[in-house]
Enzyme design. Structure first.
Site, PDB file in Angstrom:
ATOM      1  N   GLU A 190       0.829  -1.207   0.000  1.00 42.80           N
ATOM      2  CA  GLU A 190       0.000   0.000   0.000  1.00 42.80           C
ATOM      3  C   GLU A 190       0.863   1.257   0.000  1.00 42.80           C
ATOM      4  O   GLU A 190       0.538   2.258  -0.649  1.00 42.80           O
ATOM      5  CB  GLU A 190      -0.933  -0.012   1.212  1.00 42.80           C
ATOM      6  N   ALA A 191       1.994   1.207   0.704  1.00 41.19           N
ATOM      7  CA  ALA A 191       2.903   2.364   0.708  1.00 41.19           C
ATOM      8  C   ALA A 191       3.376   2.646  -0.712  1.00 41.19           C
ATOM      9  O   ALA A 191       3.371   3.799  -1.168  1.00 41.19           O
ATOM     10  CB  ALA A 191       4.090   2.098   1.630  1.00 41.19           C
TER      11      ALA A 191
END
Length: 410
Positions: free
Chosen positions: A86-87
Site C-alpha cells: 500500500e505504501a
C-alpha cells in the site's frame, strides 16, 4: 465551510488500534478513512485500494513490526507485506511528500530501501500503563504540520493532469481533441476527485478548459458524465444562472446530440420550468437568452428525432418560441444579431428538409451574412457547410452552375 483534504490510513490488523487513534487525533486536519472503511460490497481489495488512491490527498501507512524475516542471513522485524504494498501504491500516486510511514521507534523495523525519501514519523508503542495518544503526539505534529502546509491545489489541479498529456509520441499535427482523448481516463480521475472533495472552483476550471471538446469530438457519453459533475459544481457554488446553462447545454443538449431525445428534452423542459418559476429573479435579457437556447435545442431535437410524428412541425413551433425571445434585445446589439443568425440557420435547415430549397438558401445566406458581420469565423463555416448541403441536395452542384452560388465555395 472549509473543505478538508482526504487522508487514508492503512495498517495491519495488529496496527489497527494505532490507525484508529491517528484518525481521532488528526480529524481536525483531514477527512480520514482507515483501511477497513474503504471496502465496498462486491469489490476486491485491490479495486477498493485503487479507488482510494485516486481519491486521497495524503496517506499514512502504519508499519508495525508484525513479521520476522530472514534478510541476508539476518532475522529482521518487518511490516506486513500488505502495508509495504500500500505504501508503494500511494507513493506512486501521491509522491513521497504526501505519503507518510509511521514506525515504532524502538523496534528497529526494517523498511525496504525502495522507500528511501518517504517521510517517516516515529513513535514508541506504549506499555499497558501508558497512553497511546501521548506516544503518537510527535508523529501527529509532524504529519499535521505537513498537511497544514498544503500544496494540494497544485497537485490536484487540472493542470497537473493537463501537463502530463504530452506523450512522447504526440505529433505536431495532433489536435487538442486528439491529445485530450488519450488522457480522458486521467481527466475522469481528477474530476471525480474534485467532485468528491467538493472543490467546485477547481472543477469549474476544468470545465472552462475543456470548452466544447465533448461536442466536437463526439465523446457524448463522457460529455454527459462530466456535465453532471459540472452541474453539481455550479449548484455547490450557488450559481443559479450557470446551473441552468449547465443543465441545458452540458446535459440536455448532449443527450440530444447522442440521439437520446426524450432524456434531453426532459432535462431542458425541467430547466425551462425553473427559469419560468415566478420566485426566480433573473434579469430580463439573461432570462430571454436562456429560454432562446432551451427552445432552440428542443427544436433541434424534434427536427432530428425521426421516431416522433410531426417532428418538423414541433421544431418550427419551438423556433417560433425562440424567436419571441429576441424582443428582449435591441435590434442593433451584438446579442440580437448573434441569436438571430443561429435562428436563421436552424430555420434554413428545416426548410431544406421540407424541400423548400429556395427559401432554405435565402435563410442560410442571411445567417451567413450576420455571422460574417460579427466576425464569427466558426459559425460562418457552419453556415457555409449548410449552404453547400442545400446546394448538393437541390442537385445544383454541377460544373458551370457553381457561379450562381459563389458563397458556397468560400
Amino acid at each position: 465551510m472549509k473543505i478538508l483534504p482526504k487522508l487514508f490510513i492503512g495498517s495491519s490488523s495488529e496496527g489497527l488500534s494505532i490507525a484508529q487513534e491517528l484518525k481521532r487525533l488528526l480529524k481536525q486536519y483531514a477527512d480520514i478513512k482507515i483501511w477497513p472503511d474503504i471496502f465496498q460490497l462486491g469489490d476486491s481489495i485491490i479495486v477498493s485500494l485503487i479507488r482510494e488512491v485516486n481519491l486521497c490527498d495524503y496517506a499514512i501507512l502504519v508499519a508495525t513490526p508484525d513479521d520476522l524475516k530472514g534478510i541476508r542471513g539476518k532475522q529482521e522485524k518487518t511490516p506486513r507485506d500488505n502495508v509495504i504494498f500500500e505504501a508503494g501504491l500511494f507513493i506512486g500516486r501521491l509522491g513521497t511528500g504526501r505519503t507518510f510511514v509511521l514506525c515504532d521507534l524502538k523496534s528497529e523495523t526494517k523498511l525496504p530501501t525502495d522507500l528511501a525519501g518517504v517521510t517517516v514519523a516515529t513513535f514508541a508503542i506504549p506499555k499497558k500503563s501508558e497512553v497511546l495518544a501521548e506516544k503518537l503526539k510527535p508523529a501527529v505534529e509532524k504529519i499535521s504540520s505537513a498537511i497544514k502546509k498544503g500544496g494540494i491545489d497544485t497537485e490536484i489541479d487540472f493542470l497537473r493532469s493537463y501537463l502530463t498529456f504530452i506523450h512522447p509520441k504526440t505529433r505536431i499535427s495532433d489536435s487538442y481533441a486528439d491529445i485530450l482523448s488519450r488522457r480522458l481516463d486521467s481527466l475522469r480521475t481528477e474530476v471525480k476527485k474534485l467532485e468528491d472533495s467538493q472543490n467546485w472552483g477547481k472543477l469549474l476550471e476544468v470545465k472552462s478548459r475543456l470548452r466544447e471538446y465533448f461536442e466536437f469530438s463526439g465523446r457524448l457519453e463522457e460529455g454527459i458524465e462530466f456535465g453532471k459533475a459540472f452541474l453539481k459544481a455550479h449548484m455547490g457554488m450557488g450559481q443559479p444562472i450557470e446551473t441552468y446553462w449547465s443543465s441545458m447545454k452540458d446535459i440536455g443538449y448532449m443527450y440530444i446530440l447522442k440521439s437520446e431525445h426524450k432524456l434531453g428534452r426532459d432535462e431542458i423542459n425541467k430547466t425551462i420550468s425553473s427559469i419560468l418559476d415566478p420566485l426566480m429573479k433573473i434579469e430580463c435579457r439573461e432570462k430571454a437568452k436562456l429560454l432562446f437556447y432551451c427552445y432552440r435545442y428542443l427544436a433541434i431535437s424534434y427536427q432530428r428525432d425521426k421516431g416522433i410524428r410531426h417532428g418538423l412541425k414541433r421544431a418550427k413551433e419551438y423556433l417560433d418560441l425562440a424567436e419571441k425571445q429576441l424582443s428582449a434585445f435591441d435590434a442593433d446589439s451584438h446579442s440580437y444579431k448573434e441569436l438571430l443568425a443561429r435562428l436563421l440557420r436552424n430555420k434554413g435547415n428545416i426548410e431544406l428538409e421540407e424541400k423548400r430549397y429556395k427559401h432554405s438558401l435565402k435563410l442560410l445566406h442571411q445567417s451567413l451574412e450576420l455571422f460574417e458581420e460579427l466576425a464569427d469565423k466558426e459559425h460562418s463555416g457552419y453556415s457555409h457547410l449548410a449552404i453547400a448541403k442545400a446546394l448538393v441536395t437541390q442537385k445544383k452542384w454541377k460544373r458551370g452552375e457553381v457561379e450562381d452560388h459563389p458563397i458556397a465555395l468560400r
